[in-house]
Design a protein around this motif. Structure first.
Motif, mmCIF file in Angstrom:
data_model
loop_
_atom_site.group_PDB
_atom_site.id
_atom_site.type_symbol
_atom_site.label_atom_id
_atom_site.label_comp_id
_atom_site.label_asym_id
_atom_site.label_seq_id
_atom_site.Cartn_x
_atom_site.Cartn_y
_atom_site.Cartn_z
ATOM 1 N N THR A 5 -101.215 17.074 47.370
ATOM 2 C CA THR A 5 -100.943 18.117 46.396
ATOM 3 C C THR A 5 -102.195 18.858 45.963
ATOM 4 O O THR A 5 -102.096 19.890 45.333
ATOM 5 C CB THR A 5 -100.248 17.534 45.145
ATOM 6 N N SER A 6 -103.372 18.352 46.266
ATOM 7 C CA SER A 6 -104.611 19.030 45.886
ATOM 8 C C SER A 6 -105.636 18.854 46.995
ATOM 9 O O SER A 6 -105.541 17.933 47.814
ATOM 10 C CB SER A 6 -105.161 18.459 44.578
ATOM 11 N N TRP A 7 -106.637 19.743 46.993
ATOM 12 C CA TRP A 7 -107.678 19.630 48.015
ATOM 13 C C TRP A 7 -108.511 18.375 47.837
ATOM 14 O O TRP A 7 -109.001 17.822 48.819
ATOM 15 C CB TRP A 7 -108.552 20.882 48.020
ATOM 16 N N SER A 8 -108.673 17.885 46.608
ATOM 17 C CA SER A 8 -109.422 16.630 46.439
ATOM 18 C C SER A 8 -108.671 15.473 47.083
ATOM 19 O O SER A 8 -109.282 14.591 47.702
ATOM 20 C CB SER A 8 -109.720 16.352 44.961
ATOM 21 N N GLU A 9 -107.345 15.476 46.994
ATOM 22 C CA GLU A 9 -106.545 14.451 47.674
ATOM 23 C C GLU A 9 -106.633 14.609 49.200
ATOM 24 O O GLU A 9 -106.676 13.611 49.924
ATOM 25 C CB GLU A 9 -105.087 14.529 47.228
ATOM 26 N N TYR A 43 -107.473 28.747 50.162
ATOM 27 C CA TYR A 43 -106.049 28.592 50.452
ATOM 28 C C TYR A 43 -105.412 27.520 49.576
ATOM 29 O O TYR A 43 -106.095 26.627 49.087
ATOM 30 C CB TYR A 43 -105.853 28.190 51.925
ATOM 31 N N PRO A 44 -104.076 27.569 49.456
ATOM 32 C CA PRO A 44 -103.399 26.460 48.787
ATOM 33 C C PRO A 44 -103.554 25.188 49.615
ATOM 34 O O PRO A 44 -103.696 25.254 50.843
ATOM 35 C CB PRO A 44 -101.928 26.909 48.736
ATOM 36 N N ALA A 45 -103.563 24.058 48.955
ATOM 37 C CA ALA A 45 -103.670 22.773 49.661
ATOM 38 C C ALA A 45 -102.468 22.608 50.587
ATOM 39 O O ALA A 45 -101.363 23.061 50.284
ATOM 40 C CB ALA A 45 -103.726 21.626 48.665
ATOM 41 N N PRO A 46 -102.685 21.958 51.724
ATOM 42 C CA PRO A 46 -101.563 21.725 52.641
ATOM 43 C C PRO A 46 -100.567 20.744 52.037
ATOM 44 O O PRO A 46 -100.894 19.969 51.132
ATOM 45 C CB PRO A 46 -102.232 21.136 53.879
ATOM 46 N N ASP A 47 -99.365 20.795 52.551
ATOM 47 C CA ASP A 47 -98.331 19.863 52.107
ATOM 48 C C ASP A 47 -98.553 18.472 52.690
ATOM 49 O O ASP A 47 -98.207 17.477 52.069
ATOM 50 C CB ASP A 47 -96.948 20.379 52.517
ATOM 51 N N ASP A 48 -99.120 18.422 53.885
ATOM 52 C CA ASP A 48 -99.345 17.144 54.555
ATOM 53 C C ASP A 48 -100.674 17.162 55.289
ATOM 54 O O ASP A 48 -101.099 18.205 55.800
ATOM 55 C CB ASP A 48 -98.244 16.864 55.595
ATOM 56 N N VAL A 49 -101.306 16.005 55.349
ATOM 57 C CA VAL A 49 -102.474 15.803 56.194
ATOM 58 C C VAL A 49 -102.331 14.425 56.813
ATOM 59 O O VAL A 49 -101.921 13.478 56.145
ATOM 60 C CB VAL A 49 -103.808 15.957 55.426
ATOM 61 N N GLY A 50 -102.606 14.348 58.100
ATOM 62 C CA GLY A 50 -102.451 13.065 58.769
ATOM 63 C C GLY A 50 -103.005 13.122 60.169
ATOM 64 O O GLY A 50 -103.581 14.122 60.596
ATOM 65 N N PRO A 51 -102.844 12.023 60.888
ATOM 66 C CA PRO A 51 -103.327 12.004 62.270
ATOM 67 C C PRO A 51 -102.491 12.959 63.107
ATOM 68 O O PRO A 51 -101.276 13.045 62.958
ATOM 69 C CB PRO A 51 -103.122 10.554 62.701
ATOM 70 N N GLY A 52 -103.175 13.697 63.957
ATOM 71 C CA GLY A 52 -102.472 14.544 64.908
ATOM 72 C C GLY A 52 -102.262 13.765 66.185
ATOM 73 O O GLY A 52 -102.196 12.533 66.168
ATOM 74 N N TYR A 53 -102.195 14.483 67.277
ATOM 75 C CA TYR A 53 -102.105 13.833 68.573
ATOM 76 C C TYR A 53 -103.505 13.322 68.867
ATOM 77 O O TYR A 53 -104.406 14.088 69.148
ATOM 78 C CB TYR A 53 -101.620 14.825 69.639
ATOM 79 N N TYR A 54 -103.692 12.051 68.731
ATOM 80 C CA TYR A 54 -105.019 11.425 68.723
ATOM 81 C C TYR A 54 -105.933 11.948 69.818
ATOM 82 O O TYR A 54 -105.469 12.189 70.909
ATOM 83 C CB TYR A 54 -104.891 9.906 68.830
ATOM 84 N N THR A 56 -107.134 13.332 66.609
ATOM 85 C CA THR A 56 -107.255 14.560 65.821
ATOM 86 C C THR A 56 -106.778 14.340 64.396
ATOM 87 O O THR A 56 -106.183 13.309 64.067
ATOM 88 C CB THR A 56 -106.428 15.700 66.440
ATOM 89 N N ILE A 57 -107.026 15.356 63.567
ATOM 90 C CA ILE A 57 -106.522 15.368 62.192
ATOM 91 C C ILE A 57 -105.716 16.648 62.040
ATOM 92 O O ILE A 57 -106.154 17.729 62.448
ATOM 93 C CB ILE A 57 -107.676 15.312 61.176
ATOM 94 N N ASN A 58 -104.535 16.529 61.460
ATOM 95 C CA ASN A 58 -103.608 17.649 61.354
ATOM 96 C C ASN A 58 -103.345 18.004 59.890
ATOM 97 O O ASN A 58 -103.065 17.123 59.074
ATOM 98 C CB ASN A 58 -102.289 17.285 62.043
ATOM 99 N N PHE A 59 -103.431 19.291 59.586
ATOM 100 C CA PHE A 59 -103.136 19.832 58.253
ATOM 101 C C PHE A 59 -101.893 20.702 58.389
ATOM 102 O O PHE A 59 -101.843 21.578 59.254
ATOM 103 C CB PHE A 59 -104.300 20.689 57.749
#
Length: 121
Positions: A5-9, A43-54, A56-59
């Motif tokens: 919910t925030s860029w710090s998160e 920009y607004p913070a993304p809704d999700d951040v997590g591993p992409g197709y390894y 990688t990191i996906n926003f």
């Protein structure tokens, strides 16, 4: 994926992913940090951040934006999702570790679009 919910998160989640997934190399981690540092001010913070197709990191930004950025060691991949198609653009990492202007233009076209930002509010 981790909901954010925030860029710090988002920043904390990137750090966690880099520790938890040893196959995310230092260049990918560094590129993700460059991405967060630039994007957090614009920009607004993304809704999700997590591993992409390894490895990688996906926003991801969900409705109304329908956009993702996957961070690799040598490039960024920009994905924009439409009803029956996906737009995919590769953007090379800048040699000087600055944020790539081409990626900024792609993100600006969606994440700063007044018709979409007002729909999200």
């Amino acid at each position: 994926m981790q909901s954010s919910t925030s860029w710090s998160e988002v920043d904390i989640e990137v750090d966690r992913l880099c520790v938890e997934h040893a196959d995310i190399d230092s260049r990918t981690a560094s590129n993700a940090k460059v991405f967060v540092a630039f994007a957090a001010a614009r920009y607004p913070a993304p809704d999700d951040v997590g591993p992409g197709y390894y490895p990688t990191i996906n926003f991801s930004w969900i409705e109304p934006f329908s956009v993702s950025v996957e961070v690799f060691e040598e490039r960024y991949e920009f994905y924009r999702f439409f009803d029956r198609r996906i737009e995919i653009k590769d953007v090379d990492v800048s040699a000087d570790q600055s944020f790539p202007e081409a990626l900024m233009r792609l993100l600006d076209g969606v994440l700063l679009d007044p018709s979409l930002t007002s729909a999200r509010a």
